[in-house]
Write a protein that holds these residues in place. Structure first.
Motif, PDB file in Angstrom:
ATOM      1  N   MET A 131       0.866  -1.181   0.000  1.00 20.34           N
ATOM      2  CA  MET A 131       0.000   0.000   0.000  1.00 20.34           C
ATOM      3  C   MET A 131       0.901   1.230   0.000  1.00 20.34           C
ATOM      4  N   ALA A 132       0.450   2.275  -0.674  1.00 19.39           N
ATOM      5  CA  ALA A 132       1.336   3.430  -0.836  1.00 19.39           C
ATOM      6  C   ALA A 132       0.531   4.725  -0.929  1.00 19.39           C
ATOM      7  N   TRP A 133       1.239   5.815  -0.683  1.00 18.72           N
ATOM      8  CA  TRP A 133       0.714   7.153  -0.920  1.00 18.72           C
ATOM      9  C   TRP A 133       1.609   7.834  -1.954  1.00 18.72           C
ATOM     10  N   TYR A 134       0.968   8.452  -2.934  1.00 14.45           N
ATOM     11  CA  TYR A 134       1.638   9.275  -3.938  1.00 14.45           C
ATOM     12  C   TYR A 134       1.055  10.682  -3.847  1.00 14.45           C
ATOM     13  N   ARG A 135       1.748  11.617  -4.478  1.00 10.31           N
ATOM     14  CA  ARG A 135       1.187  12.963  -4.567  1.00 10.31           C
ATOM     15  C   ARG A 135       1.583  13.598  -5.895  1.00 10.31           C
ATOM     16  N   ARG A 136       0.736  14.534  -6.316  1.00 11.27           N
ATOM     17  CA  ARG A 136       1.022  15.301  -7.530  1.00 11.27           C
ATOM     18  C   ARG A 136       0.793  16.767  -7.218  1.00 11.27           C
ATOM     19  N   GLU A 151       4.697  11.763  -7.603  1.00 13.07           N
ATOM     20  CA  GLU A 151       5.848  11.182  -6.914  1.00 13.07           C
ATOM     21  C   GLU A 151       5.388  10.280  -5.775  1.00 13.07           C
ATOM     22  N   LEU A 152       6.201   9.281  -5.503  1.00 13.69           N
ATOM     23  CA  LEU A 152       5.934   8.383  -4.380  1.00 13.69           C
ATOM     24  C   LEU A 152       6.275   9.091  -3.078  1.00 13.69           C
ATOM     25  N   VAL A 153       5.351   9.073  -2.142  1.00 15.30           N
ATOM     26  CA  VAL A 153       5.581   9.671  -0.835  1.00 15.30           C
ATOM     27  C   VAL A 153       6.078   8.605   0.145  1.00 15.30           C
ATOM     28  N   ALA A 154       5.371   7.482   0.214  1.00 16.24           N
ATOM     29  CA  ALA A 154       5.747   6.409   1.129  1.00 16.24           C
ATOM     30  C   ALA A 154       5.011   5.143   0.734  1.00 16.24           C
ATOM     31  N   HIS A 155       5.605   3.991   1.086  1.00 16.00           N
ATOM     32  CA  HIS A 155       4.879   2.741   0.915  1.00 16.00           C
ATOM     33  C   HIS A 155       5.123   1.826   2.102  1.00 16.00           C
ATOM     34  N   ILE A 156       4.225   0.849   2.241  1.00 16.03           N
ATOM     35  CA  ILE A 156       4.270  -0.038   3.399  1.00 16.03           C
ATOM     36  C   ILE A 156       3.874  -1.437   2.970  1.00 16.03           C
ATOM     37  N   SER A 157       4.644  -2.410   3.427  1.00 13.95           N
ATOM     38  CA  SER A 157       4.370  -3.805   3.111  1.00 13.95           C
ATOM     39  C   SER A 157       3.310  -4.361   4.062  1.00 13.95           C
ATOM     40  N   PRO A 158       2.803  -5.563   3.778  1.00 10.63           N
ATOM     41  CA  PRO A 158       1.828  -6.170   4.699  1.00 10.63           C
ATOM     42  C   PRO A 158       2.401  -6.384   6.103  1.00 10.63           C
ATOM     43  N   GLU A 159       3.725  -6.531   6.189  1.00 17.29           N
ATOM     44  CA  GLU A 159       4.379  -6.710   7.491  1.00 17.29           C
ATOM     45  C   GLU A 159       4.792  -5.376   8.121  1.00 17.29           C
ATOM     46  N   SER A 160       4.334  -4.275   7.475  1.00 10.70           N
ATOM     47  CA  SER A 160       4.592  -2.911   7.960  1.00 10.70           C
ATOM     48  C   SER A 160       6.032  -2.467   7.811  1.00 10.70           C
TER      49      SER A 160
END
Length: 119
Positions: free
Chosen positions: A34-39, A46-55
């Motif tokens: 899961m991730a957050w992007y911004r424009r 651009e990619l702001v942050a992402h997180i795996s299922p294991e955090s």
């Protein structure tokens, strides 16, 4: 069908905080990254942050130490806590998730939520 619905955007003064939420719903078997992007206006997404299922997390250099991504797997929800906001953080923020439905993995996007930081 899968939907991602974001909330929590708005107008805030520089130095303030906002918390974005994004919940996935529909025929979901499993959610991977899961991730957050911004424009920002006039700029590429651009990619702001992402997180795996294991955090396990990863952040853009521009937000390290100020933003925190987290997730609640039981609620199919990802969060972005944004502190010490700067005018340059102004953008439309989008959540993205890699989701399995009926055994097929695919990438899904939310509709975006506006974040405006005033100086």
């Amino acid at each position: 069908q899968v939907q991602l619905v974001e909330s929590g955007g708005g107008l805030v003064q520089a130095g303030g905080s906002l918390r974005l939420s994004c919940t996935a719903s529909g025929s979901i078997l499993s959610i991977d990254l899961m991730a957050w992007y911004r424009r920002a206006p006039g700029k590429q997404r651009e990619l702001v942050a992402h997180i795996s299922p294991e955090s396990s997390t990863n952040y853009a250099d521009s937000v390290k130490g100020r933003f925190t991504i987290s997730r609640d797997n039981a609620k199919n929800t990802v969060y972005l806590q944004m502190n010490s906001l700067k005018p340059e953080d102004t953008a439309v923020y989008y959540c993205q998730a890699v989701i399995a439905t009926l055994g097929i993995w695919d990438s899904y996007w939310g509709q975006g939520t506006q974040v405006t930081v005033s100086s």
